[in-house]
Write a protein that holds these residues in place. Structure first.
Motif, PDB file in Angstrom:
ATOM      1  N   TYR A  34      25.797  -3.644  20.296  1.00  0.00           N
ATOM      2  CA  TYR A  34      25.465  -2.593  21.280  1.00  0.00           C
ATOM      3  C   TYR A  34      25.882  -3.016  22.690  1.00  0.00           C
ATOM      4  O   TYR A  34      26.419  -2.226  23.467  1.00  0.00           O
ATOM      5  N   SER A  35      25.631  -4.279  23.014  1.00  0.00           N
ATOM      6  CA  SER A  35      25.993  -4.750  24.357  1.00  0.00           C
ATOM      7  C   SER A  35      27.498  -4.762  24.538  1.00  0.00           C
ATOM      8  O   SER A  35      28.016  -4.369  25.583  1.00  0.00           O
ATOM      9  N   GLN A  36      28.199  -5.191  23.509  1.00  0.00           N
ATOM     10  CA  GLN A  36      29.650  -5.237  23.614  1.00  0.00           C
ATOM     11  C   GLN A  36      30.229  -3.828  23.742  1.00  0.00           C
ATOM     12  O   GLN A  36      31.200  -3.608  24.480  1.00  0.00           O
ATOM     13  N   ALA A  37      29.637  -2.880  23.027  1.00  0.00           N
ATOM     14  CA  ALA A  37      30.099  -1.493  23.140  1.00  0.00           C
ATOM     15  C   ALA A  37      29.875  -0.974  24.561  1.00  0.00           C
ATOM     16  O   ALA A  37      30.704  -0.244  25.107  1.00  0.00           O
ATOM     17  N   GLU A  38      28.775  -1.358  25.168  1.00  0.00           N
ATOM     18  CA  GLU A  38      28.515  -0.946  26.547  1.00  0.00           C
ATOM     19  C   GLU A  38      29.538  -1.563  27.496  1.00  0.00           C
ATOM     20  O   GLU A  38      30.017  -0.913  28.421  1.00  0.00           O
ATOM     21  N   GLU A  39      29.898  -2.822  27.254  1.00  0.00           N
ATOM     22  CA  GLU A  39      30.918  -3.469  28.089  1.00  0.00           C
ATOM     23  C   GLU A  39      32.262  -2.781  27.909  1.00  0.00           C
ATOM     24  O   GLU A  39      33.076  -2.720  28.838  1.00  0.00           O
ATOM     25  N   LEU A  40      32.485  -2.271  26.702  1.00  0.00           N
ATOM     26  CA  LEU A  40      33.751  -1.599  26.407  1.00  0.00           C
ATOM     27  C   LEU A  40      33.931  -0.361  27.278  1.00  0.00           C
ATOM     28  O   LEU A  40      35.009  -0.090  27.802  1.00  0.00           O
ATOM     29  N   ARG A  41      32.869   0.410  27.451  1.00  0.00           N
ATOM     30  CA  ARG A  41      33.029   1.639  28.241  1.00  0.00           C
ATOM     31  C   ARG A  41      32.743   1.426  29.718  1.00  0.00           C
ATOM     32  O   ARG A  41      32.909   2.332  30.522  1.00  0.00           O
ATOM     33  N   ASP A 101      22.263   3.928  22.960  1.00  0.00           N
ATOM     34  CA  ASP A 101      22.977   5.198  22.821  1.00  0.00           C
ATOM     35  C   ASP A 101      23.654   5.193  21.448  1.00  0.00           C
ATOM     36  O   ASP A 101      24.835   4.903  21.305  1.00  0.00           O
ATOM     37  N   PHE A 102      22.841   5.526  20.430  1.00  0.00           N
ATOM     38  CA  PHE A 102      23.309   5.381  19.052  1.00  0.00           C
ATOM     39  C   PHE A 102      24.521   6.249  18.745  1.00  0.00           C
ATOM     40  O   PHE A 102      25.395   5.836  17.985  1.00  0.00           O
ATOM     41  N   ALA A 103      24.578   7.448  19.327  1.00  0.00           N
ATOM     42  CA  ALA A 103      25.696   8.336  19.026  1.00  0.00           C
ATOM     43  C   ALA A 103      27.010   7.664  19.439  1.00  0.00           C
ATOM     44  O   ALA A 103      28.009   7.708  18.715  1.00  0.00           O
ATOM     45  N   TYR A 104      26.979   7.020  20.592  1.00  0.00           N
ATOM     46  CA  TYR A 104      28.180   6.328  21.069  1.00  0.00           C
ATOM     47  C   TYR A 104      28.516   5.123  20.191  1.00  0.00           C
ATOM     48  O   TYR A 104      29.670   4.915  19.820  1.00  0.00           O
ATOM     49  N   TYR A 105      27.498   4.342  19.826  1.00  0.00           N
ATOM     50  CA  TYR A 105      27.762   3.164  18.994  1.00  0.00           C
ATOM     51  C   TYR A 105      28.323   3.581  17.639  1.00  0.00           C
ATOM     52  O   TYR A 105      29.177   2.913  17.067  1.00  0.00           O
ATOM     53  N   GLU A 107      30.167   6.173  17.003  1.00  0.00           N
ATOM     54  CA  GLU A 107      31.560   6.551  17.187  1.00  0.00           C
ATOM     55  C   GLU A 107      32.453   5.306  17.255  1.00  0.00           C
ATOM     56  O   GLU A 107      33.503   5.238  16.611  1.00  0.00           O
ATOM     57  N   VAL A 108      32.029   4.302  18.016  1.00  0.00           N
ATOM     58  CA  VAL A 108      32.804   3.068  18.118  1.00  0.00           C
ATOM     59  C   VAL A 108      32.874   2.383  16.759  1.00  0.00           C
ATOM     60  O   VAL A 108      33.933   1.910  16.315  1.00  0.00           O
ATOM     61  N   SER A 109      31.734   2.347  16.075  1.00  0.00           N
ATOM     62  CA  SER A 109      31.667   1.720  14.760  1.00  0.00           C
ATOM     63  C   SER A 109      32.642   2.380  13.794  1.00  0.00           C
ATOM     64  O   SER A 109      33.331   1.706  13.024  1.00  0.00           O
ATOM     65  N   GLU A 110      32.714   3.708  13.839  1.00  0.00           N
ATOM     66  CA  GLU A 110      33.610   4.420  12.918  1.00  0.00           C
ATOM     67  C   GLU A 110      35.074   4.052  13.162  1.00  0.00           C
ATOM     68  O   GLU A 110      35.854   3.942  12.223  1.00  0.00           O
ATOM     69  N   ARG A 111      35.426   3.835  14.441  1.00  0.00           N
ATOM     70  CA  ARG A 111      36.803   3.433  14.726  1.00  0.00           C
ATOM     71  C   ARG A 111      37.103   2.078  14.075  1.00  0.00           C
ATOM     72  O   ARG A 111      38.179   1.874  13.517  1.00  0.00           O
ATOM     73  N   VAL A 112      36.132   1.174  14.146  1.00  0.00           N
ATOM     74  CA  VAL A 112      36.348  -0.151  13.561  1.00  0.00           C
ATOM     75  C   VAL A 112      36.390  -0.060  12.032  1.00  0.00           C
ATOM     76  O   VAL A 112      37.264  -0.650  11.384  1.00  0.00           O
ATOM     77  N   MET A 113      35.468   0.699  11.458  1.00  0.00           N
ATOM     78  CA  MET A 113      35.394   0.784   9.993  1.00  0.00           C
ATOM     79  C   MET A 113      36.670   1.394   9.416  1.00  0.00           C
ATOM     80  O   MET A 113      37.114   1.044   8.333  1.00  0.00           O
ATOM     81  N   ARG A 114      37.248   2.319  10.153  1.00  0.00           N
ATOM     82  CA  ARG A 114      38.486   2.949   9.695  1.00  0.00           C
ATOM     83  C   ARG A 114      39.585   1.898   9.537  1.00  0.00           C
ATOM     84  O   ARG A 114      40.351   1.918   8.574  1.00  0.00           O
TER      85      ARG A 114
END
Length: 382
Positions: A34-41, A101-105, A107-114
DNA sequence: CCTCCACTCTC
DNA sequence: CCGTTTAGTGGAGG
Protein backbone atom coordinates in the motif's frame (compact mmCIF):
# COMPACT_ATOMS: atom_id res chain seq x y z
CA UNK A 1 -5.77 -32.24 0.69
CA UNK A 2 -2.77 -31.22 -1.36
CA UNK A 3 -2.99 -34.26 -3.62
CA UNK A 4 -5.63 -33.21 -6.08
CA UNK A 5 -5.67 -33.56 -9.84
CA UNK A 6 -2.51 -31.64 -10.48
CA UNK A 7 -0.18 -33.51 -8.18
CA UNK A 8 -1.66 -36.88 -9.05
CA UNK A 9 -1.06 -36.18 -12.69
CA UNK A 10 2.48 -35.39 -11.76
CA UNK A 11 3.10 -38.91 -10.53
CA UNK A 12 5.17 -40.71 -13.12
CA UNK A 13 6.02 -44.35 -13.26
CA UNK A 14 9.71 -45.12 -13.35
CA UNK A 15 10.60 -48.80 -13.44
CA UNK A 16 7.85 -49.51 -10.93
CA UNK A 17 8.95 -46.77 -8.59
CA UNK A 18 6.57 -43.91 -8.11
CA UNK A 19 7.81 -40.42 -7.57
CA UNK A 20 6.22 -37.04 -7.68
CA UNK A 21 7.56 -34.95 -10.52
CA UNK A 22 9.54 -32.06 -9.15
CA UNK A 23 7.76 -28.77 -9.22
CA UNK A 24 9.19 -25.31 -9.43
CA UNK A 25 7.07 -22.78 -7.58
CA UNK A 26 7.56 -19.02 -7.54
CA UNK A 27 6.10 -16.57 -5.05
CA UNK A 28 6.00 -12.90 -6.01
CA UNK A 29 5.35 -10.41 -3.24
CA UNK A 30 4.81 -6.69 -3.81
CA UNK A 31 7.00 -4.89 -1.29
CA UNK A 32 5.22 -2.85 1.43
CA UNK A 33 2.43 -2.72 -1.09
CA UNK A 34 0.00 0.00 0.00
CA UNK A 35 2.80 2.41 0.86
CA UNK A 36 4.66 1.67 -2.33
CA UNK A 37 1.50 2.22 -4.36
CA UNK A 38 1.09 5.60 -2.68
CA UNK A 39 4.69 6.49 -3.57
CA UNK A 40 3.93 5.44 -7.13
CA UNK A 41 1.21 8.05 -7.57
CA UNK A 42 2.99 10.64 -5.53
CA UNK A 43 6.74 10.41 -6.12
CA UNK A 44 7.41 13.27 -3.73
CA UNK A 45 6.78 10.76 -0.93
CA UNK A 46 9.86 8.75 -1.84
CA UNK A 47 12.46 8.76 0.90
CA UNK A 48 10.00 9.78 3.59
CA UNK A 49 8.36 7.46 6.10
CA UNK A 50 4.95 6.64 4.62
CA UNK A 51 2.29 5.08 6.84
CA UNK A 52 -0.97 3.85 5.31
CA UNK A 53 -3.71 3.75 7.92
CA UNK A 54 -7.14 2.23 8.53
CA UNK A 55 -8.97 4.97 10.38
CA UNK A 56 -11.81 3.70 12.56
CA UNK A 57 -13.67 7.01 12.56
CA UNK A 58 -14.00 7.00 16.34
CA UNK A 59 -11.70 9.97 16.82
CA UNK A 60 -9.62 11.85 14.32
CA UNK A 61 -6.60 9.67 14.94
CA UNK A 62 -8.01 6.33 16.05
CA UNK A 63 -7.22 3.32 13.94
CA UNK A 64 -4.28 1.14 13.03
CA UNK A 65 -1.41 0.96 10.60
CA UNK A 66 -2.14 -1.15 7.51
CA UNK A 67 1.31 -0.88 5.93
CA UNK A 68 4.41 1.19 6.48
CA UNK A 69 7.33 1.60 4.12
CA UNK A 70 10.84 0.72 5.21
CA UNK A 71 11.72 4.29 6.18
CA UNK A 72 8.86 4.13 8.70
CA UNK A 73 9.74 0.61 9.80
CA UNK A 74 13.16 1.85 10.79
CA UNK A 75 11.35 3.81 13.51
CA UNK A 76 9.66 0.65 14.74
CA UNK A 77 6.35 1.20 12.97
CA UNK A 78 4.53 -2.05 12.15
CA UNK A 79 1.27 -3.27 10.62
CA UNK A 80 -1.52 -3.47 13.17
CA UNK A 81 0.01 -0.83 15.41
CA UNK A 82 -2.29 1.94 16.67
CA UNK A 83 -1.87 5.10 14.62
CA UNK A 84 -1.25 7.14 17.75
CA UNK A 85 1.71 4.97 18.65
CA UNK A 86 3.11 5.19 15.12
CA UNK A 87 2.88 8.99 15.31
CA UNK A 88 4.75 8.95 18.58
CA UNK A 89 7.53 6.84 17.12
CA UNK A 90 7.76 9.06 14.06
CA UNK A 91 7.53 12.41 15.80
CA UNK A 92 9.88 14.85 14.12
CA UNK A 93 10.59 12.46 11.24
CA UNK A 94 8.68 14.29 8.50
CA UNK A 95 6.40 11.25 8.09
CA UNK A 96 3.29 11.07 5.92
CA UNK A 97 0.09 9.38 7.12
CA UNK A 98 -2.45 8.40 4.48
CA UNK A 99 -5.81 6.62 4.59
CA UNK A 100 -6.14 3.29 2.74
CA UNK A 101 -7.52 3.47 -0.79
CA UNK A 102 -8.39 -0.10 -1.70
CA UNK A 103 -9.91 0.72 -5.08
CA UNK A 104 -6.62 2.23 -6.18
CA UNK A 105 -4.52 -0.62 -4.78
CA UNK A 106 -6.74 -3.10 -6.55
CA UNK A 107 -6.20 -1.35 -9.86
CA UNK A 108 -2.42 -1.34 -9.40
CA UNK A 109 -2.50 -4.97 -8.29
CA UNK A 110 -4.41 -5.97 -11.42
CA UNK A 111 -1.75 -4.40 -13.62
CA UNK A 112 0.91 -6.48 -11.88
CA UNK A 113 -1.13 -9.70 -11.92
CA UNK A 114 -1.72 -9.33 -15.64
CA UNK A 115 2.03 -9.41 -16.20
CA UNK A 116 2.52 -12.35 -13.85
CA UNK A 117 -0.09 -14.41 -15.64
CA UNK A 118 2.15 -14.42 -18.69
CA UNK A 119 4.71 -16.43 -16.76
CA UNK A 120 2.66 -19.44 -15.71
CA UNK A 121 -0.35 -21.51 -16.56
CA UNK A 122 -1.37 -21.52 -12.94
CA UNK A 123 -1.49 -18.36 -10.82
CA UNK A 124 -2.82 -18.35 -7.28
CA UNK A 125 -3.37 -14.84 -6.02
CA UNK A 126 -3.24 -14.29 -2.27
CA UNK A 127 -4.69 -10.93 -1.34
CA UNK A 128 -3.77 -7.95 -3.48
CA UNK A 129 -0.04 -8.20 -3.08
CA UNK A 130 1.01 -11.82 -3.46
CA UNK A 131 0.79 -14.58 -6.04
CA UNK A 132 2.12 -18.10 -6.40
CA UNK A 133 3.11 -19.23 -9.88
CA UNK A 134 3.70 -22.82 -10.88
CA UNK A 135 6.46 -22.43 -13.44
CA UNK A 136 7.29 -26.15 -13.75
CA UNK A 137 6.26 -26.20 -17.40
CA UNK A 138 7.96 -22.92 -18.22
CA UNK A 139 11.51 -23.69 -17.12
CA UNK A 140 13.77 -26.74 -17.16
CA UNK A 141 15.64 -26.12 -13.94
CA UNK A 142 16.26 -23.70 -11.10
CA UNK A 143 18.83 -21.74 -13.09
CA UNK A 144 16.21 -20.96 -15.70
CA UNK A 145 13.77 -20.25 -12.89
CA UNK A 146 16.10 -17.56 -11.61
CA UNK A 147 16.27 -16.00 -15.07
CA UNK A 148 12.49 -16.01 -15.27
CA UNK A 149 12.28 -14.38 -11.83
CA UNK A 150 14.69 -11.63 -12.85
CA UNK A 151 12.74 -10.98 -15.99
CA UNK A 152 9.51 -10.77 -14.01
CA UNK A 153 11.01 -8.33 -11.53
CA UNK A 154 12.31 -6.21 -14.38
CA UNK A 155 9.03 -6.09 -16.21
CA UNK A 156 6.99 -5.18 -13.13
CA UNK A 157 9.44 -2.40 -12.35
CA UNK A 158 9.53 -1.02 -15.89
CA UNK A 159 5.86 -1.44 -16.76
CA UNK A 160 4.22 -0.65 -13.44
CA UNK A 161 6.98 0.98 -11.46
CA UNK A 162 6.86 -1.34 -8.45
CA UNK A 163 9.56 -3.29 -6.66
CA UNK A 164 8.73 -6.87 -5.84
CA UNK A 165 10.44 -9.70 -4.04
CA UNK A 166 10.50 -13.14 -5.57
CA UNK A 167 11.11 -16.47 -3.88
CA UNK A 168 11.57 -19.69 -5.82
CA UNK A 169 11.54 -23.21 -4.45
CA UNK A 170 10.30 -26.75 -5.01
CA UNK A 171 6.96 -25.96 -3.34
CA UNK A 172 4.82 -23.12 -2.01
CA UNK A 173 6.15 -23.12 1.53
CA UNK A 174 9.78 -22.89 0.45
CA UNK A 175 9.00 -20.23 -2.15
CA UNK A 176 7.24 -18.19 0.51
CA UNK A 177 10.02 -18.57 3.07
CA UNK A 178 12.60 -17.64 0.42
CA UNK A 179 10.68 -14.51 -0.45
CA UNK A 180 10.31 -13.54 3.21
CA UNK A 181 14.05 -13.96 3.68
CA UNK A 182 14.89 -11.87 0.61
CA UNK A 183 12.59 -8.86 0.93
CA UNK A 184 12.57 -6.03 0.09
CA UNK A 185 13.37 -5.88 -3.64
CA UNK A 186 14.89 -9.32 -3.35
CA UNK A 187 15.26 -12.58 -5.19
CA UNK A 188 16.07 -15.92 -3.62
CA UNK A 189 16.11 -19.29 -5.29
CA UNK A 190 16.25 -22.36 -3.07
CA UNK A 191 17.11 -25.51 -4.98
CA UNK A 192 15.83 -28.84 -3.65
CA UNK A 193 19.30 -29.79 -2.41
CA UNK A 194 19.50 -26.55 -0.43
CA UNK A 195 16.08 -26.70 1.23
CA UNK A 196 17.21 -28.37 4.44
CA UNK A 197 20.13 -26.08 5.08
CA UNK A 198 18.02 -23.01 4.28
CA UNK A 199 15.19 -23.76 6.68
CA UNK A 200 16.96 -25.64 9.47
CA UNK A 201 18.34 -22.61 11.37
CA UNK A 202 15.19 -20.47 11.01
CA UNK A 203 12.90 -19.89 14.00
CA UNK A 204 9.65 -21.85 13.69
CA UNK A 205 7.53 -18.72 13.30
CA UNK A 206 9.08 -18.24 9.87
CA UNK A 207 6.96 -21.18 8.71
CA UNK A 208 3.82 -19.81 7.02
CA UNK A 209 0.85 -20.45 9.28
CA UNK A 210 2.91 -20.51 12.45
CA UNK A 211 2.13 -17.34 14.33
CA UNK A 212 2.85 -16.12 17.82
CA UNK A 213 0.64 -18.59 19.67
CA UNK A 214 1.83 -21.70 17.90
CA UNK A 215 5.44 -20.57 18.19
CA UNK A 216 5.01 -20.10 21.96
CA UNK A 217 3.49 -23.55 22.36
CA UNK A 218 6.34 -25.07 20.38
CA UNK A 219 8.89 -23.23 22.46
CA UNK A 220 7.25 -24.74 25.54
CA UNK A 221 8.12 -28.13 24.05
CA UNK A 222 11.73 -27.04 23.59
CA UNK A 223 11.25 -26.40 19.86
CA UNK A 224 12.73 -23.11 18.73
CA UNK A 225 14.05 -23.71 15.24
CA UNK A 226 12.87 -25.62 12.21
CA UNK A 227 15.71 -28.04 12.91
CA UNK A 228 14.30 -28.74 16.39
CA UNK A 229 10.88 -29.24 14.84
CA UNK A 230 12.16 -31.69 12.23
CA UNK A 231 13.61 -33.84 15.00
CA UNK A 232 10.46 -33.76 17.12
CA UNK A 233 8.27 -36.89 17.30
CA UNK A 234 5.48 -36.40 14.75
CA UNK A 235 3.08 -38.45 16.86
CA UNK A 236 3.58 -36.02 19.73
CA UNK A 237 3.03 -33.11 17.36
CA UNK A 238 -0.32 -34.51 16.30
CA UNK A 239 -1.15 -35.17 19.96
CA UNK A 240 -0.39 -31.60 20.86
CA UNK A 241 -1.62 -29.68 17.82
CA UNK A 242 -4.26 -31.93 16.25
CA UNK A 243 -4.27 -33.90 13.01
CA UNK A 244 -4.01 -31.07 10.57
CA UNK A 245 -1.62 -28.67 12.22
CA UNK A 246 0.47 -31.51 13.66
CA UNK A 247 0.97 -33.12 10.26
CA UNK A 248 1.57 -29.74 8.66
CA UNK A 249 4.25 -28.81 11.19
CA UNK A 250 6.06 -32.09 10.66
CA UNK A 251 5.96 -31.94 6.87
CA UNK A 252 6.94 -28.29 6.63
CA UNK A 253 9.85 -28.73 9.04
CA UNK A 254 11.27 -31.15 6.49
CA UNK A 255 10.60 -28.77 3.64
CA UNK A 256 7.81 -30.97 2.28
CA UNK A 257 4.64 -29.51 0.82
CA UNK A 258 2.44 -31.00 -1.90
CA UNK A 259 -0.14 -28.22 -1.85
CA UNK A 260 -0.73 -27.38 -5.52
CA UNK A 261 -0.81 -23.90 -7.02
CA UNK A 262 -4.43 -23.39 -8.01
CA UNK A 263 -6.48 -20.39 -8.97
CA UNK A 264 -8.58 -19.46 -5.97
CA UNK A 265 -12.15 -20.64 -5.75
CA UNK A 266 -14.89 -18.12 -5.13
CA UNK A 267 -15.09 -16.95 -1.57
CA UNK A 268 -17.05 -18.91 0.99
CA UNK A 269 -18.15 -16.07 3.22
CA UNK A 270 -18.76 -12.35 3.30
CA UNK A 271 -18.55 -10.18 6.38
CA UNK A 272 -18.35 -6.56 7.37
CA UNK A 273 -17.54 -5.04 10.74
CA UNK A 274 -17.72 -1.41 11.76
CA UNK A 275 -16.42 0.49 14.74
CA UNK A 276 -19.10 2.24 16.81
CA UNK A 277 -18.73 5.91 17.62
CA UNK A 278 -18.50 5.04 21.26
CA UNK A 279 -18.74 1.88 23.34
CA UNK A 280 -22.34 1.00 24.01
CA UNK A 281 -24.75 -1.82 24.68
CA UNK A 282 -27.75 0.19 23.65
CA UNK A 283 -29.93 -1.61 21.08
CA UNK A 284 -31.15 1.70 19.73
CA UNK A 285 -27.69 2.64 18.50
CA UNK A 286 -26.50 -0.85 17.59
CA UNK A 287 -29.43 -2.31 15.65
CA UNK A 288 -29.54 0.43 13.00
CA UNK A 289 -25.85 -0.24 12.37
CA UNK A 290 -26.58 -3.92 11.99
CA UNK A 291 -29.27 -3.19 9.42
CA UNK A 292 -26.99 -0.84 7.51
CA UNK A 293 -24.34 -3.52 7.31
CA UNK A 294 -26.96 -6.06 6.20
CA UNK A 295 -27.84 -3.87 3.27
CA UNK A 296 -24.27 -3.72 2.05
CA UNK A 297 -23.70 -7.40 2.49
CA UNK A 298 -26.92 -8.40 0.80
CA UNK A 299 -26.12 -6.11 -2.12
CA UNK A 300 -22.84 -7.93 -2.58
CA UNK A 301 -24.50 -11.33 -2.34
CA UNK A 302 -27.00 -10.41 -5.04
CA UNK A 303 -24.29 -8.93 -7.24
CA UNK A 304 -22.27 -12.12 -6.98
CA UNK A 305 -25.31 -14.32 -7.50
CA UNK A 306 -25.02 -16.23 -4.27
CA UNK A 307 -27.51 -17.48 -1.71
CA UNK A 308 -26.51 -17.84 1.93
CA UNK A 309 -27.82 -20.30 4.48
CA UNK A 310 -25.92 -19.13 7.58
CA UNK A 311 -26.19 -15.69 9.13
CA UNK A 312 -24.01 -14.46 11.95
CA UNK A 313 -23.10 -11.42 13.96
CA UNK A 314 -19.67 -10.50 15.23
CA UNK A 315 -19.31 -8.35 18.31
CA UNK A 316 -16.08 -6.89 19.58
CA UNK A 317 -16.54 -5.94 23.20
CA UNK A 318 -15.02 -2.93 24.91
CA UNK A 319 -12.29 -5.19 26.30
CA UNK A 320 -11.56 -6.27 22.70
CA UNK A 321 -12.94 -9.78 23.14
CA UNK A 322 -14.53 -11.31 20.05
CA UNK A 323 -17.97 -12.87 20.33
CA UNK A 324 -19.91 -14.49 17.51
CA UNK A 325 -23.46 -15.78 17.24
CA UNK A 326 -24.73 -17.65 14.21
CA UNK A 327 -27.91 -19.16 12.93
CA UNK A 328 -28.47 -21.60 10.10
CA UNK A 329 -31.56 -21.07 8.01
CA UNK A 330 -33.83 -23.87 6.80
CA UNK A 331 -33.06 -22.90 3.21
CA UNK A 332 -30.63 -20.67 1.30
CA UNK A 333 -31.77 -17.12 0.62
CA UNK A 334 -30.57 -13.71 -0.48
CA UNK A 335 -33.53 -11.87 1.00
CA UNK A 336 -32.71 -8.61 2.74
CA UNK A 337 -35.66 -8.84 5.13
CA UNK A 338 -34.57 -12.23 6.38
CA UNK A 339 -30.99 -11.09 6.76
CA UNK A 340 -32.04 -8.02 8.73
CA UNK A 341 -34.48 -9.88 10.96
CA UNK A 342 -32.14 -12.72 11.78
CA UNK A 343 -29.06 -10.61 12.42
CA UNK A 344 -31.02 -8.11 14.53
CA UNK A 345 -32.44 -11.01 16.50
CA UNK A 346 -28.98 -12.45 17.09
CA UNK A 347 -27.69 -9.02 18.13
CA UNK A 348 -30.59 -8.43 20.52
CA UNK A 349 -30.18 -11.80 22.16
CA UNK A 350 -26.47 -11.28 22.48
CA UNK A 351 -26.91 -7.85 24.07
CA UNK A 352 -29.36 -9.31 26.56
CA UNK A 353 -26.91 -12.06 27.46
CA UNK A 354 -24.01 -9.79 28.37
CA UNK A 355 -23.10 -6.84 30.52
CA UNK A 356 -20.31 -5.77 28.25
CA UNK A 357 -20.41 -2.75 26.03
CA UNK A 358 -19.57 -3.18 22.37
CA UNK A 359 -16.79 -1.46 20.55
CA UNK A 360 -17.48 -2.91 17.10
CA UNK A 361 -20.31 -4.79 15.47
CA UNK A 362 -20.50 -6.82 12.29
CA UNK A 363 -22.54 -9.21 10.17
CA UNK A 364 -21.42 -12.38 8.48
CA UNK A 365 -22.97 -14.66 5.86
CA UNK A 366 -21.72 -18.05 4.76
CA UNK A 367 -22.69 -21.51 3.61
CA UNK A 368 -23.19 -20.33 0.04
CA UNK A 369 -24.91 -21.90 -2.91
CA UNK A 370 -24.96 -20.34 -6.36
CA UNK A 371 -28.26 -18.93 -7.44
CA UNK A 372 -29.37 -20.91 -10.45
CA UNK A 373 -31.02 -19.17 -13.35
CA UNK A 374 -34.63 -18.52 -12.43
CA UNK A 375 -34.33 -20.13 -9.02
CA UNK A 376 -37.18 -19.13 -6.74
CA UNK A 377 -36.19 -17.73 -3.39
CA UNK A 378 -37.82 -18.83 -0.21
CA UNK A 379 -38.57 -15.43 1.22
CA UNK A 380 -41.07 -15.12 4.00
CA UNK A 381 -40.73 -18.58 5.48
CA UNK A 382 -41.18 -17.04 8.91
C1' DC B 1 -23.72 -35.82 10.74
C1' DC B 2 -25.08 -30.86 11.87
C1' DT B 3 -24.81 -26.48 14.52
C1' DC B 4 -22.54 -23.21 17.12
C1' DC B 5 -18.52 -20.93 18.81
C1' DA B 6 -13.60 -20.00 20.05
C1' DC B 7 -9.27 -19.52 18.33
C1' DT B 8 -5.35 -18.84 15.08
C1' DC B 9 -3.44 -16.73 11.18
C1' DT B 10 -2.63 -13.20 7.43
C1' DC B 11 -2.67 -8.79 5.03
C1' DC C 1 -3.79 2.48 22.24
C1' DC C 2 -6.67 -1.14 19.17
C1' DG C 3 -8.77 -2.59 11.79
C1' DT C 4 -10.59 -5.60 8.15
C1' DT C 5 -11.41 -9.71 5.81
C1' DT C 6 -11.27 -14.66 4.87
C1' DA C 7 -10.08 -19.47 5.67
C1' DG C 8 -9.58 -23.21 8.47
C1' DT C 9 -9.40 -26.26 12.59
C1' DG C 10 -11.30 -28.32 16.50
C1' DG C 11 -14.26 -28.99 20.50
C1' DA C 12 -18.81 -29.23 22.66
C1' DG C 13 -23.28 -30.56 22.28
C1' DG C 14 -27.23 -32.43 19.93
Amino acid sequence: MGASAESRLAQLSDGGEKFVARRIVLLADLDYFYSQAEELRNPSLAGKPVVVCVYSGRTKESGVVATANYEARRFGVRSGMPIALAKKRLSGADAVFLPVDFAYYKEVSERVMRIMKEYSDQLEQVGLDEAYLDISNRVENFVEAEELARELKGRVLREVGLKITVGVGPNKIIAKMASDAAKPDGLMVVKPDDVKSFIAPLPVDKIPGVGKKTAERLEGLGVKTVRDLAQFDPVKLVDEFGDRLGAYLHASSRGEDEDPVVGKAESGSISKIVTLKENTKDQKSILPKVEEICEEIQKRAVKEGILFRTIGIIAITADLGIKTRTKSLPAPTDDLGILKRESSELAKKFLQSTDKELRRIGVHISDFTRRERGQTTLAGYL
